[in-house]
Design an enzyme around this catalytic site. Sequence first.
Site, short mmCIF file in Angstrom:
data_model
loop_
_atom_site.label_atom_id
_atom_site.label_comp_id
_atom_site.label_asym_id
_atom_site.label_seq_id
_atom_site.Cartn_x
_atom_site.Cartn_y
_atom_site.Cartn_z
CB SER A 93 -0.90 -0.07 1.31
OG SER A 93 -0.21 -0.08 2.51
CE1 TYR A 94 3.54 1.55 4.21
CE2 TYR A 94 5.79 0.93 3.99
CZ TYR A 94 4.70 1.16 4.78
OH TYR A 94 4.81 0.85 6.06
N GLY A 95 2.52 4.31 -1.38
CA GLY A 95 2.58 4.78 -2.87
C GLY A 95 1.22 5.35 -2.84
#
Length: 591
Positions: A93-95
């Site tokens: 989920s990073y971004g």
Amino acid sequence: MALTIPTAYFSRCSASKETTTSSSSSPPRLVPRFWPWEKVKMGALSVSPMGFGTWSWGNQFLWGYREKMDGDLQATFNLAVDNGINLFDTADSYGTGKLNGQSEKLLGKFMREKRVRNDIVVATKFASYPWRLTPGQLVKACESSLDRMEIEKIGIGQLHWSTANYAPFQEKALWDGLVAMYDKGLVQAVGVSNYGPKQLLKIHDYLQSRGVPLCSAQVQFSLLSIGDDQLEIKNICDSLGIRLISYSPLGLGILTGKYTSSKLPSGPRALLFSQILPGLEPLLKALSEIAKKRGKTIPQVAINWCICKGTIPIPGMKSVKQAEENLALYILLFLFIISFSFSLFILIIIHNPIFFITVILLSALILAFLLWNVLNWRKQGAILIFLNSFPDSDLRLARDGQLVKITGPASCGIVALESSYEKVQRCVYTSTSVYEYKRFHLKPAMVNHGCFRWSLAYSESFSTDFYVTDTKTSTTVMVKAGNGAKVTPLIRENTLVNTKGKAKVLSPYLRKWLGEKNLSADPCLLRLDERYVKERSYVTVIGILRKSKDVIMIVEPPEVMSIGCLWKRFLLPVDINGLILRVPESSTLLA
């Protein structure tokens, strides 16, 4: 935060129950807990005593990520690897937005270019999204992460958070997903993140019954966050052989030693720090003394404390500075959308308009609050309040390195400036701005257009070293405003050209000047503003005092300052970058 290489764990840990284990067959270890070349066991894996987190990679909203930063991130990654770091924490989920998963993509790219793909332990987290309801969907998420990083196997596959409190039916499916990806050989080990003590025990027992060892548990753990839950989780991990990964080991920057009650960070952290820092002075003083004694930095001591507690800290590999401009507005917008949606649901289903009206009124107040802050930001009202409230300094008593304010007539140094358009000579600061009159869709506006805005088409500013004779002490001070120094000017702009509202043919001089600046000289609606500080003008300067035998100087602060929240005036924190230079509107020239 700045990159802290593994010298953080060079210092010797104190021999206590928490840091060393002694027995009749194994004497206490009196050397550093880990040498730089040593690794620690995390299940079947061997990792460095400290890792790094990559939350900021690809996050535009909170961390101000831009693709042009990739070169610096690659260099930072290389530096960490060269100094023994082999554990990197990321998440699917990073971004943000179209950059969703960008953190994993960059990590995979950096590993390939560094050619260390087989030496790095990637710990990635899989978000417990509401639509991930089956084990197969979590396995598919794992396969997508493998594709993004272009690797064959993930080191540690982690659940990002527990759904037990809001979707308990989903929890077991996620656990089965971990088992499935482990059985398929997609991950070498499994772990959890943000799990409380009860759920940590439950998932450990469940995975153990399925023949899958729980490798790690990731929680916030630092000198500032050692509450009952953290201590209970730590004890559980120690008793079950689970390795604790501690994120935010520097407490959002509080434990870096850079901030005090009078020197707060910029952005929304200023309010939090202003409330916490006064009670932390003994801790920060102790950290400073230890750092000085050991020849280390305060962040290294704080990180080393986490290591000596048997945890693996993962400080971020990027500064939080980019977050501060957008964080407050982002949170307010998110809360507004949630509350508005919930109130609309109540209005439609329950037919109760009171809550809906309340949310609308609160939203109007929030909007007015934000518009008030935008208006004051444009007029630099908060900075003016700061400048007027800052007392004039006595240079005879001020210490080297102190933030000071002086007022007096300015005089040119070796280099004098000339304003760009008016050609005013003997200036110490000049700036020129050209604005085009445009419609909201950014096409050039005609004279009769009603919907418009001024859009900045060109801007230039110059400053040089100059002298100020302080009226309070009659001391002449050099202000180091040249050679690229940053200056925050509080100077009234003079509008020299304004063709708005009339079809005016540009003068030959203006057309020539626009041509010299590579600007279009076609007839259009434009405004040209210029401001300057002439020699012999009375000026007020705020900056850092530097004293030497030969000269007294005022230089720009080494980092961005924040004025903090001005709640009596309903103003949010404002950043001040560089020297503050003000010329009062009533300023007159000396004869």
